[in-house]
Scaffold this motif. Structure first.
Motif, mmCIF file in Angstrom:
data_model
loop_
_atom_site.group_PDB
_atom_site.id
_atom_site.type_symbol
_atom_site.label_atom_id
_atom_site.label_comp_id
_atom_site.label_asym_id
_atom_site.label_seq_id
_atom_site.Cartn_x
_atom_site.Cartn_y
_atom_site.Cartn_z
ATOM 1 N N SER A 27 0.858 -1.179 0.000
ATOM 2 C CA SER A 27 0.000 0.000 0.000
ATOM 3 C C SER A 27 0.895 1.229 0.000
ATOM 4 N N VAL A 28 0.410 2.301 -0.586
ATOM 5 C CA VAL A 28 1.125 3.585 -0.528
ATOM 6 C C VAL A 28 0.247 4.526 0.281
ATOM 7 N N GLU A 29 0.694 4.813 1.496
ATOM 8 C CA GLU A 29 -0.111 5.574 2.447
ATOM 9 C C GLU A 29 0.786 6.206 3.495
ATOM 10 N N PRO A 63 1.896 -2.231 -5.481
ATOM 11 C CA PRO A 63 2.095 -1.041 -4.636
ATOM 12 C C PRO A 63 0.841 -0.481 -3.995
ATOM 13 N N PHE A 64 -0.293 -0.592 -4.667
ATOM 14 C CA PHE A 64 -1.492 0.084 -4.181
ATOM 15 C C PHE A 64 -2.483 -0.889 -3.562
ATOM 16 N N GLY A 65 -3.150 -0.428 -2.493
ATOM 17 C CA GLY A 65 -4.114 -1.262 -1.800
ATOM 18 C C GLY A 65 -5.356 -0.476 -1.420
ATOM 19 N N ILE A 66 -6.040 -0.973 -0.400
ATOM 20 C CA ILE A 66 -7.287 -0.370 0.056
ATOM 21 C C ILE A 66 -7.027 0.382 1.354
ATOM 22 N N THR A 67 -7.077 1.702 1.311
ATOM 23 C CA THR A 67 -6.767 2.494 2.499
ATOM 24 C C THR A 67 -7.553 3.803 2.544
ATOM 25 N N LEU A 79 -7.519 2.151 -3.523
ATOM 26 C CA LEU A 79 -8.297 1.534 -4.583
ATOM 27 C C LEU A 79 -9.679 1.151 -4.074
ATOM 28 N N ASN A 80 -10.642 1.182 -4.962
ATOM 29 C CA ASN A 80 -11.968 0.664 -4.670
ATOM 30 C C ASN A 80 -11.869 -0.837 -4.414
ATOM 31 N N HIS A 109 -0.416 -5.013 4.415
ATOM 32 C CA HIS A 109 -1.350 -3.935 4.760
ATOM 33 C C HIS A 109 -2.700 -4.492 5.182
ATOM 34 N N GLY A 110 -3.157 -4.091 6.374
ATOM 35 C CA GLY A 110 -4.397 -4.629 6.911
ATOM 36 C C GLY A 110 -5.609 -4.382 6.044
ATOM 37 N N GLY A 111 -5.645 -3.251 5.356
ATOM 38 C CA GLY A 111 -6.787 -2.927 4.523
ATOM 39 C C GLY A 111 -6.964 -3.826 3.320
#
Length: 233
Positions: A27-29, A63-67, A79-80, A109-111
């Motif tokens: 995730s990128v956050e 790289p991208f997740g749900i956050t 991301l949706n 990432h937990g999300g």
């Protein structure tokens, strides 16, 4: 070994003797004073460190997740859920076509938890392929070591403040932050969340000694390696 260091012919040759593969999920956050890419960096590194002695290929981290809860912090990408689970299914379809039959999603990432449900649902239609979803940071032995060192450790605390995620130009405080109230936090909108969290740390020491960091990391690597080795049925 990293897929980035292999060509397609080497992958084809590998698949003649083994069908395991690893895909790290990141995730990128915001992570307070740490890199925005903490979850991506750590998921890939723990996967690579664990897989190297076994000769199992590891893909670059997604790289991208749900956050959505961090959407108020500059730079965060979320991301949706439908987009993310569709991505996971497409990845699994591709790996199956290549010939991989045992797939480990090493999650950072937990999300990203919906990926576990997506993988389980995917296996219903693809029973010949095994998919294991694995959260490296809260695996039993790893989490026990984290709690032993600091029971309040959480997001953006010392357990994520490692040589690969800290920034030379942004030092973390040498102090311990009180744990957030998760019940309150769970119903906050993005702006309320940002105001409540302040720098973004959820609680715990911002940093610990290099010895404690390495001890925790070695446990995480071994525990991840055990997952790669099985059992697979």
């Amino acid at each position: 070994m990293k897929i980035a260091d292999m060509n397609w012919m080497q992958i084809e040759e590998y698949l003649k003797t083994d069908d395991r593969v690893v895909v790290p999920l990141g995730s990128v956050e915001q992570h307070a004073y740490l890199s925005m890419a903490v979850d991506m960096i750590l998921a890939e590194k723990v996967a690579v460190d664990a897989a190297e002695p076994l000769g199992i290929p590891v893909y670059p981290a997604i790289p991208f997740g749900i956050t959505p809860y961090f959407a108020g912090f500059a730079g965060t990408i979320t991301l949706n859920v439908n987009t993310y689970t569709a991505l996971i299914r497409d990845i699994l379809d591709s790996l199956k076509r290549s010939g991989f039959k045992r797939i480990v999603l090493v999650n950072g990432h937990g999300g990203n938890q919906p990926a576990q449900s997506a993988a389980a649902e995917w296996m219903l239609a693809n029973p010949e392929v095994k998919v294991r979803f694995y959260n490296w940071w809260n695996a039993p032995k790893t989490l026990a070591k984290v709690r032993e060192i600091d029971p309040t450790s959480s997001h953006a605390s010392w357990m994520e403040n490692l040589p690969w995620t800290r920034l030379a130009h942004a030092n973390s405080p040498d102090q311990r932050k009180p744990a957030i109230d998760y019940q309150r936090y769970g119903v906050m909108n993005t702006q309320e969340s940002k105001e409540y969290l302040g720098d973004g740390n959820f609680g715990g020491w911002y940093q610990r000694s290099a010895e404690e960091e390495l001890e925790m990391w070695n446990i995480a690597v071994q525990e991840t390696r055990d997952i790669l080795e099985g059992p697979w049925c």
